[in-house]
Design an enzyme around this catalytic site. Structure first.
Site, PDB file in Angstrom:
ATOM      1  N   LYS A 134      -2.451  -1.592  -3.652  1.00 18.94           N
ATOM      2  CA  LYS A 134      -3.296  -0.400  -3.604  1.00 18.94           C
ATOM      3  C   LYS A 134      -2.457   0.856  -3.675  1.00 18.94           C
ATOM      4  CE  LYS A 134      -6.309   1.834  -0.320  1.00 18.94           C
ATOM      5  NZ  LYS A 134      -6.727   1.866   1.044  1.00 18.94           N
ATOM      6  N   GLU A 163       7.357  -6.483   1.644  1.00 18.89           N
ATOM      7  CA  GLU A 163       6.127  -6.365   2.446  1.00 18.89           C
ATOM      8  C   GLU A 163       5.239  -7.590   2.240  1.00 18.89           C
ATOM      9  OE1 GLU A 163       4.883  -4.429   4.638  1.00 18.89           O
ATOM     10  OE2 GLU A 163       5.924  -2.510   4.527  1.00 18.89           O
ATOM     11  N   LYS A 204       1.004  10.314   5.436  1.00 16.09           N
ATOM     12  CA  LYS A 204       1.153   8.959   5.960  1.00 16.09           C
ATOM     13  C   LYS A 204       2.444   8.297   5.476  1.00 16.09           C
ATOM     14  CE  LYS A 204      -3.866   8.336   6.493  1.00 16.09           C
ATOM     15  NZ  LYS A 204      -4.994   7.378   6.418  1.00 16.09           N
ATOM     16  N   TYR A 240     -15.483   1.180  -6.382  1.00 15.61           N
ATOM     17  CA  TYR A 240     -16.720   1.872  -6.022  1.00 15.61           C
ATOM     18  C   TYR A 240     -17.804   1.627  -7.066  1.00 15.61           C
ATOM     19  CZ  TYR A 240     -13.972   3.919  -2.386  1.00 15.61           C
ATOM     20  OH  TYR A 240     -13.189   4.057  -1.269  1.00 15.61           O
ATOM     21  N   LYS A 242       0.847  -1.191   0.000  1.00 13.06           N
ATOM     22  CA  LYS A 242       0.000   0.000   0.000  1.00 13.06           C
ATOM     23  C   LYS A 242       0.878   1.236   0.000  1.00 13.06           C
ATOM     24  CE  LYS A 242      -3.532   2.500   2.494  1.00 13.06           C
ATOM     25  NZ  LYS A 242      -4.625   2.442   3.462  1.00 13.06           N
ATOM     26  N   ARG A 272     -10.791  10.025   1.917  1.00  8.77           N
ATOM     27  CA  ARG A 272     -10.614  10.724   3.196  1.00  8.77           C
ATOM     28  C   ARG A 272     -11.784  11.670   3.444  1.00  8.77           C
ATOM     29  NH1 ARG A 272      -4.008  11.107   2.892  1.00  8.77           N
ATOM     30  NH2 ARG A 272      -3.723   8.833   2.934  1.00  8.77           N
ATOM     31  N   SER A 321     -10.565   5.464  -4.486  1.00  8.85           N
ATOM     32  CA  SER A 321     -11.506   6.565  -4.684  1.00  8.85           C
ATOM     33  C   SER A 321     -11.051   7.563  -5.747  1.00  8.85           C
ATOM     34  CB  SER A 321     -11.712   7.284  -3.347  1.00  8.85           C
ATOM     35  OG  SER A 321     -10.464   7.685  -2.804  1.00  8.85           O
TER      36      SER A 321
HETATM   37  C1  PBG Z   1      -6.877   3.851   5.417  1.00  4.51           C
HETATM   38  C2  PBG Z   1      -7.552   3.507   4.151  1.00  4.51           C
HETATM   39  C3  PBG Z   1      -7.454   4.269   2.994  1.00  4.51           C
HETATM   40  C4  PBG Z   1      -8.243   3.671   2.034  1.00  4.51           C
HETATM   41  C5  PBG Z   1      -8.806   2.535   2.604  1.00  4.51           C
HETATM   42  N1  PBG Z   1      -8.365   2.429   3.919  1.00  4.51           N
HETATM   43  C6  PBG Z   1      -6.769   5.516   2.670  1.00  4.51           C
HETATM   44  C7  PBG Z   1      -5.695   6.068   3.466  1.00  4.51           C
HETATM   45  O1  PBG Z   1      -4.671   5.438   3.638  1.00  4.51           O
HETATM   46  O2  PBG Z   1      -5.878   7.187   3.927  1.00  4.51           O
HETATM   47  C8  PBG Z   1      -8.377   4.242   0.663  1.00  4.51           C
HETATM   48  C9  PBG Z   1      -9.520   3.846  -0.119  1.00  4.51           C
HETATM   49  C10 PBG Z   1      -9.781   4.706  -1.285  1.00  4.51           C
HETATM   50  O3  PBG Z   1      -9.093   5.710  -1.577  1.00  4.51           O
HETATM   51  O4  PBG Z   1     -10.753   4.375  -1.963  1.00  4.51           O
HETATM   52  N2  PBG Z   1      -6.764   2.924   6.366  1.00  4.51           N
END
Ligand code: PBG
Length: 332
Positions: A256, A241, A225, A321, A202, A212, A282
Protein backbone atom coordinates in the site's frame (compact mmCIF):
# COMPACT_ATOMS: atom_id res chain seq x y z
CA UNK A 1 8.91 -8.49 -51.12
CA UNK A 2 7.61 -8.10 -47.54
CA UNK A 3 9.88 -6.51 -45.03
CA UNK A 4 11.84 -9.04 -42.99
CA UNK A 5 11.96 -8.60 -39.24
CA UNK A 6 15.21 -10.01 -37.84
CA UNK A 7 15.76 -13.76 -37.80
CA UNK A 8 12.09 -14.72 -37.67
CA UNK A 9 10.44 -13.13 -40.65
CA UNK A 10 7.08 -14.72 -39.89
CA UNK A 11 6.73 -13.27 -36.39
CA UNK A 12 4.11 -10.54 -36.41
CA UNK A 13 2.74 -9.86 -32.95
CA UNK A 14 0.00 -7.67 -34.36
CA UNK A 15 -1.69 -10.76 -35.87
CA UNK A 16 -3.13 -11.59 -32.47
CA UNK A 17 -4.33 -8.05 -31.92
CA UNK A 18 -6.29 -7.85 -35.17
CA UNK A 19 -9.80 -8.55 -33.87
CA UNK A 20 -11.54 -8.38 -30.52
CA UNK A 21 -11.96 -12.17 -30.57
CA UNK A 22 -8.23 -12.72 -31.03
CA UNK A 23 -7.45 -10.22 -28.33
CA UNK A 24 -9.89 -11.92 -25.97
CA UNK A 25 -8.33 -15.30 -26.66
CA UNK A 26 -4.86 -14.03 -25.93
CA UNK A 27 -5.56 -12.01 -22.82
CA UNK A 28 -3.20 -13.16 -20.05
CA UNK A 29 -5.06 -11.60 -17.15
CA UNK A 30 -8.75 -11.79 -16.38
CA UNK A 31 -10.64 -9.89 -13.71
CA UNK A 32 -13.47 -11.31 -11.65
CA UNK A 33 -15.56 -9.57 -8.98
CA UNK A 34 -14.09 -11.70 -6.20
CA UNK A 35 -10.84 -9.83 -6.82
CA UNK A 36 -12.39 -6.54 -5.69
CA UNK A 37 -12.80 -5.58 -2.04
CA UNK A 38 -14.93 -2.51 -1.41
CA UNK A 39 -13.28 0.05 0.88
CA UNK A 40 -16.12 1.45 2.98
CA UNK A 41 -16.05 4.37 5.39
CA UNK A 42 -18.66 4.07 8.13
CA UNK A 43 -20.48 6.88 9.92
CA UNK A 44 -23.06 7.33 12.63
CA UNK A 45 -26.48 8.51 11.43
CA UNK A 46 -25.82 12.11 12.43
CA UNK A 47 -22.35 12.34 10.84
CA UNK A 48 -21.85 13.94 7.41
CA UNK A 49 -21.90 11.65 4.37
CA UNK A 50 -19.88 13.74 1.95
CA UNK A 51 -16.09 13.20 1.89
CA UNK A 52 -14.02 16.14 0.66
CA UNK A 53 -11.87 15.17 -2.29
CA UNK A 54 -13.68 11.93 -3.09
CA UNK A 55 -16.65 12.67 -5.30
CA UNK A 56 -18.74 9.58 -5.90
CA UNK A 57 -17.91 8.05 -2.50
CA UNK A 58 -19.95 8.68 0.65
CA UNK A 59 -19.62 7.59 4.24
CA UNK A 60 -22.14 4.86 5.01
CA UNK A 61 -24.42 4.46 8.02
CA UNK A 62 -24.75 0.97 9.43
CA UNK A 63 -28.04 0.51 7.58
CA UNK A 64 -26.48 1.67 4.34
CA UNK A 65 -23.50 -0.64 4.92
CA UNK A 66 -25.91 -3.57 5.34
CA UNK A 67 -27.56 -2.69 2.03
CA UNK A 68 -24.12 -2.43 0.47
CA UNK A 69 -23.28 -5.90 1.76
CA UNK A 70 -26.43 -7.31 0.21
CA UNK A 71 -25.50 -5.86 -3.12
CA UNK A 72 -21.83 -6.89 -2.71
CA UNK A 73 -23.02 -10.43 -2.28
CA UNK A 74 -25.25 -10.28 -5.34
CA UNK A 75 -22.35 -8.92 -7.38
CA UNK A 76 -20.04 -11.62 -5.91
CA UNK A 77 -17.56 -9.06 -4.67
CA UNK A 78 -14.62 -10.31 -2.58
CA UNK A 79 -15.69 -8.49 0.55
CA UNK A 80 -15.88 -5.20 2.39
CA UNK A 81 -13.00 -3.47 4.17
CA UNK A 82 -14.44 -1.19 6.84
CA UNK A 83 -13.02 2.02 8.33
CA UNK A 84 -14.76 4.33 10.82
CA UNK A 85 -15.27 8.08 10.68
CA UNK A 86 -14.79 9.43 14.20
CA UNK A 87 -15.66 12.98 15.09
CA UNK A 88 -13.14 15.03 17.10
CA UNK A 89 -15.22 14.91 20.30
CA UNK A 90 -15.08 11.09 20.34
CA UNK A 91 -11.29 11.00 20.10
CA UNK A 92 -8.74 11.08 22.90
CA UNK A 93 -5.04 10.56 23.44
CA UNK A 94 -5.50 6.85 24.25
CA UNK A 95 -7.77 6.14 21.30
CA UNK A 96 -10.14 4.45 23.78
CA UNK A 97 -13.04 4.06 21.36
CA UNK A 98 -10.90 1.52 19.48
CA UNK A 99 -11.33 -1.05 22.28
CA UNK A 100 -14.99 -0.42 22.93
CA UNK A 101 -16.90 -3.53 21.79
CA UNK A 102 -19.88 -1.35 20.94
CA UNK A 103 -17.96 1.09 18.73
CA UNK A 104 -19.13 1.85 15.20
CA UNK A 105 -16.95 -0.82 13.58
CA UNK A 106 -18.17 -3.57 15.89
CA UNK A 107 -21.84 -2.61 15.62
CA UNK A 108 -21.50 -2.47 11.85
CA UNK A 109 -19.87 -5.91 11.66
CA UNK A 110 -22.57 -7.42 13.86
CA UNK A 111 -25.35 -5.87 11.80
CA UNK A 112 -23.80 -6.84 8.46
CA UNK A 113 -23.11 -10.41 9.54
CA UNK A 114 -26.71 -10.66 10.66
CA UNK A 115 -28.00 -9.33 7.34
CA UNK A 116 -25.57 -11.20 5.07
CA UNK A 117 -23.68 -13.86 7.07
CA UNK A 118 -21.39 -14.94 4.27
CA UNK A 119 -20.08 -11.55 3.17
CA UNK A 120 -16.38 -11.26 3.98
CA UNK A 121 -15.45 -8.44 6.36
CA UNK A 122 -12.01 -6.95 6.88
CA UNK A 123 -11.47 -4.68 9.88
CA UNK A 124 -8.65 -2.14 10.01
CA UNK A 125 -6.49 -2.29 13.14
CA UNK A 126 -4.79 1.01 14.00
CA UNK A 127 -5.57 3.82 16.41
CA UNK A 128 -5.63 6.75 13.98
CA UNK A 129 -9.41 7.05 13.63
CA UNK A 130 -9.66 7.27 17.42
CA UNK A 131 -6.70 9.37 18.62
CA UNK A 132 -6.90 13.12 19.10
CA UNK A 133 -3.46 13.50 17.44
CA UNK A 134 -4.41 11.36 14.44
CA UNK A 135 -1.50 8.93 14.77
CA UNK A 136 -1.80 5.15 14.48
CA UNK A 137 -0.26 4.58 17.91
CA UNK A 138 0.13 6.10 21.36
CA UNK A 139 2.25 9.21 21.71
CA UNK A 140 4.54 10.01 24.63
CA UNK A 141 5.23 13.49 26.00
CA UNK A 142 8.05 14.05 23.55
CA UNK A 143 5.76 13.35 20.60
CA UNK A 144 7.23 9.90 19.84
CA UNK A 145 4.86 7.13 18.77
CA UNK A 146 5.69 4.42 21.26
CA UNK A 147 5.87 0.97 19.75
CA UNK A 148 5.42 -1.69 22.42
CA UNK A 149 2.72 0.08 24.41
CA UNK A 150 0.84 0.60 21.15
CA UNK A 151 1.08 -3.08 20.26
CA UNK A 152 -0.56 -3.99 23.57
CA UNK A 153 -3.48 -1.76 22.62
CA UNK A 154 -3.69 -2.98 19.04
CA UNK A 155 -4.24 -6.53 20.20
CA UNK A 156 -7.18 -5.36 22.30
CA UNK A 157 -8.57 -3.60 19.24
CA UNK A 158 -8.04 -6.72 17.11
CA UNK A 159 -9.88 -8.78 19.72
CA UNK A 160 -13.02 -6.60 19.77
CA UNK A 161 -13.08 -6.69 15.97
CA UNK A 162 -12.63 -10.47 15.88
CA UNK A 163 -15.39 -10.96 18.44
CA UNK A 164 -17.80 -8.75 16.54
CA UNK A 165 -17.55 -10.96 13.46
CA UNK A 166 -14.75 -9.65 11.24
CA UNK A 167 -13.29 -12.55 9.24
CA UNK A 168 -9.99 -10.79 8.82
CA UNK A 169 -8.25 -8.19 10.95
CA UNK A 170 -5.84 -5.96 9.08
CA UNK A 171 -3.22 -4.12 11.12
CA UNK A 172 -2.33 -0.96 9.18
CA UNK A 173 -0.30 0.72 11.89
CA UNK A 174 3.27 -0.38 11.00
CA UNK A 175 4.39 -0.95 14.61
CA UNK A 176 7.15 -3.55 14.92
CA UNK A 177 6.16 -6.95 16.24
CA UNK A 178 2.40 -6.44 16.18
CA UNK A 179 1.53 -9.38 13.95
CA UNK A 180 3.03 -11.95 16.33
CA UNK A 181 1.49 -10.27 19.38
CA UNK A 182 -1.95 -10.02 17.80
CA UNK A 183 -1.81 -13.66 16.64
CA UNK A 184 -0.80 -14.92 20.09
CA UNK A 185 -3.42 -12.80 21.81
CA UNK A 186 -6.25 -13.79 19.46
CA UNK A 187 -5.33 -17.46 19.84
CA UNK A 188 -5.19 -17.20 23.62
CA UNK A 189 -8.67 -15.63 23.59
CA UNK A 190 -10.10 -18.39 21.42
CA UNK A 191 -10.17 -16.44 18.15
CA UNK A 192 -7.99 -18.96 16.36
CA UNK A 193 -9.95 -18.70 13.13
CA UNK A 194 -9.70 -14.94 12.64
CA UNK A 195 -7.19 -14.33 9.84
CA UNK A 196 -4.58 -11.58 9.82
CA UNK A 197 -3.98 -9.52 6.71
CA UNK A 198 -0.85 -7.56 7.48
CA UNK A 199 -0.34 -4.16 5.92
CA UNK A 200 3.26 -5.35 5.74
CA UNK A 201 4.63 -3.01 3.11
CA UNK A 202 3.04 0.32 3.83
CA UNK A 203 4.65 3.55 2.76
CA UNK A 204 4.43 7.06 4.23
CA UNK A 205 2.42 8.36 1.31
CA UNK A 206 0.81 11.56 0.11
CA UNK A 207 -1.86 9.40 -1.53
CA UNK A 208 -3.66 8.86 1.81
CA UNK A 209 -4.86 12.48 1.84
CA UNK A 210 -8.57 11.93 1.10
CA UNK A 211 -8.76 8.97 3.53
CA UNK A 212 -7.62 11.17 6.38
CA UNK A 213 -10.50 13.51 5.56
CA UNK A 214 -12.80 10.53 5.32
CA UNK A 215 -12.09 9.18 8.80
CA UNK A 216 -11.84 12.66 10.32
CA UNK A 217 -8.07 12.62 10.98
CA UNK A 218 -6.77 15.30 8.66
CA UNK A 219 -7.78 18.22 10.89
CA UNK A 220 -6.17 16.63 13.93
CA UNK A 221 -3.05 14.89 12.59
CA UNK A 222 0.10 16.35 14.10
CA UNK A 223 3.20 15.98 11.92
CA UNK A 224 3.61 13.00 9.62
CA UNK A 225 3.89 9.21 9.94
CA UNK A 226 7.44 8.82 8.64
CA UNK A 227 8.76 7.33 11.89
CA UNK A 228 6.66 4.23 11.37
CA UNK A 229 5.49 4.06 7.76
CA UNK A 230 8.14 3.27 5.15
CA UNK A 231 10.18 5.58 2.97
CA UNK A 232 8.81 5.38 -0.61
CA UNK A 233 12.41 5.05 -1.80
CA UNK A 234 12.88 1.63 -0.16
CA UNK A 235 12.20 -1.78 -1.66
CA UNK A 236 14.53 -4.17 0.23
CA UNK A 237 13.20 -2.86 3.53
CA UNK A 238 9.71 -3.75 2.31
CA UNK A 239 10.82 -7.33 1.77
CA UNK A 240 12.23 -7.42 5.31
CA UNK A 241 8.89 -6.15 6.64
CA UNK A 242 7.05 -8.83 4.69
CA UNK A 243 9.48 -11.54 5.86
CA UNK A 244 9.03 -10.63 9.52
CA UNK A 245 5.25 -10.47 9.28
CA UNK A 246 5.22 -13.84 7.55
CA UNK A 247 7.34 -15.36 10.33
CA UNK A 248 5.10 -13.77 12.93
CA UNK A 249 2.07 -15.51 11.48
CA UNK A 250 0.43 -13.21 8.93
CA UNK A 251 -2.01 -15.13 6.74
CA UNK A 252 -1.97 -12.54 3.97
CA UNK A 253 0.25 -9.61 3.06
CA UNK A 254 -0.63 -6.17 1.76
CA UNK A 255 1.21 -3.58 -0.27
CA UNK A 256 0.00 0.00 0.00
CA UNK A 257 -0.44 2.34 -1.85
CA UNK A 258 -1.07 0.37 -5.02
CA UNK A 259 -0.29 1.67 -8.47
CA UNK A 260 2.99 3.48 -7.74
CA UNK A 261 4.17 0.38 -5.85
CA UNK A 262 3.36 -2.45 -8.27
CA UNK A 263 7.01 -3.53 -8.22
CA UNK A 264 6.51 -4.37 -4.54
CA UNK A 265 3.32 -6.30 -5.26
CA UNK A 266 5.23 -8.52 -7.67
CA UNK A 267 8.25 -8.93 -5.42
CA UNK A 268 6.23 -9.68 -2.30
CA UNK A 269 4.05 -12.18 -4.14
CA UNK A 270 7.02 -13.95 -5.73
CA UNK A 271 9.18 -13.90 -2.60
CA UNK A 272 6.64 -15.19 -0.08
CA UNK A 273 3.84 -16.80 -2.04
CA UNK A 274 1.25 -15.67 0.51
CA UNK A 275 -2.05 -14.29 -0.70
CA UNK A 276 -1.08 -10.75 -1.57
CA UNK A 277 -3.47 -7.83 -1.48
CA UNK A 278 -2.89 -4.38 -2.94
CA UNK A 279 -4.68 -1.25 -1.80
CA UNK A 280 -5.76 1.24 -4.44
CA UNK A 281 -5.84 4.03 -1.88
CA UNK A 282 -8.02 7.09 -1.59
CA UNK A 283 -5.61 9.39 -3.43
CA UNK A 284 -5.42 6.98 -6.35
CA UNK A 285 -9.20 6.93 -6.58
CA UNK A 286 -9.32 10.73 -6.24
CA UNK A 287 -6.76 11.23 -9.01
CA UNK A 288 -8.79 9.21 -11.48
CA UNK A 289 -12.08 10.67 -10.33
CA UNK A 290 -11.01 14.29 -10.50
CA UNK A 291 -9.22 13.85 -13.82
CA UNK A 292 -12.42 12.32 -15.18
CA UNK A 293 -14.55 15.10 -13.69
CA UNK A 294 -12.26 17.59 -15.42
CA UNK A 295 -12.86 15.80 -18.72
CA UNK A 296 -9.25 14.61 -18.96
CA UNK A 297 -9.91 10.87 -19.00
CA UNK A 298 -12.60 8.23 -19.02
CA UNK A 299 -13.05 7.06 -15.42
CA UNK A 300 -14.44 3.62 -16.22
CA UNK A 301 -11.64 2.76 -18.61
CA UNK A 302 -8.94 4.12 -16.30
CA UNK A 303 -10.41 2.15 -13.41
CA UNK A 304 -10.55 -1.17 -15.23
CA UNK A 305 -7.10 -0.68 -16.70
CA UNK A 306 -5.62 0.04 -13.26
CA UNK A 307 -7.34 -3.00 -11.74
CA UNK A 308 -6.08 -5.22 -14.56
CA UNK A 309 -2.57 -3.96 -13.86
CA UNK A 310 -2.87 -4.94 -10.19
CA UNK A 311 -3.82 -8.42 -11.29
CA UNK A 312 -1.05 -8.60 -13.87
CA UNK A 313 1.47 -7.57 -11.18
CA UNK A 314 0.42 -10.58 -9.09
CA UNK A 315 -2.14 -9.26 -6.62
CA UNK A 316 -4.71 -11.81 -5.42
CA UNK A 317 -7.15 -9.09 -4.41
CA UNK A 318 -7.35 -5.33 -4.45
CA UNK A 319 -9.01 -3.07 -1.93
CA UNK A 320 -10.57 -0.19 -3.86
CA UNK A 321 -13.19 2.48 -3.33
CA UNK A 322 -14.62 1.51 -6.72
CA UNK A 323 -15.19 -2.23 -6.20
CA UNK A 324 -18.95 -2.08 -6.78
CA UNK A 325 -18.47 0.06 -9.84
CA UNK A 326 -15.81 -2.30 -11.21
CA UNK A 327 -18.07 -5.31 -10.69
CA UNK A 328 -20.83 -3.55 -12.63
CA UNK A 329 -18.44 -2.72 -15.46
CA UNK A 330 -17.28 -6.36 -15.67
CA UNK A 331 -20.77 -7.60 -16.26
CA UNK A 332 -21.27 -5.50 -19.42
C1 PBG B 1 -4.15 4.23 8.79
C2 PBG B 1 -4.73 3.90 7.48
C3 PBG B 1 -4.55 4.67 6.34
C4 PBG B 1 -5.27 4.09 5.32
C5 PBG B 1 -5.89 2.96 5.84
N1 PBG B 1 -5.54 2.84 7.18
C6 PBG B 1 -3.82 5.91 6.07
C7 PBG B 1 -2.80 6.44 6.95
O1 PBG B 1 -1.80 5.80 7.18
O2 PBG B 1 -3.00 7.56 7.40
C8 PBG B 1 -5.30 4.68 3.95
C9 PBG B 1 -6.39 4.30 3.08
C10 PBG B 1 -6.56 5.18 1.91
O3 PBG B 1 -5.84 6.17 1.67
O4 PBG B 1 -7.49 4.87 1.16
N2 PBG B 1 -4.11 3.29 9.73
Amino acid sequence: MPHQFGTFPTTRLRRLRRTAALRNLNRETALHPGFFIQATILRENDDPAVIDGMSGIERQTIDQACALAVSAKSKRIGGLALFPYTKPSDRNSAGSAAFDPSNLMCRAAEAIKKAVPDVLLIGDVALDPYTDHGHDGLMDDSGTIINDETVEKLREQALVLARSGFDIVAPSDMMDGRIGEIRRFLDAQGCTETAILSYAVKYASAFYGPYRNAVGSSGVLKGDKATYQMDPANALEGLREAALDTQEGADMLMVKPGLPYLDMVTRVKESFGLPTVAFQVSGEYAMMRSAADAGALDFDRALMESLTCFRRAGADAVITYAAMKAADLLSY
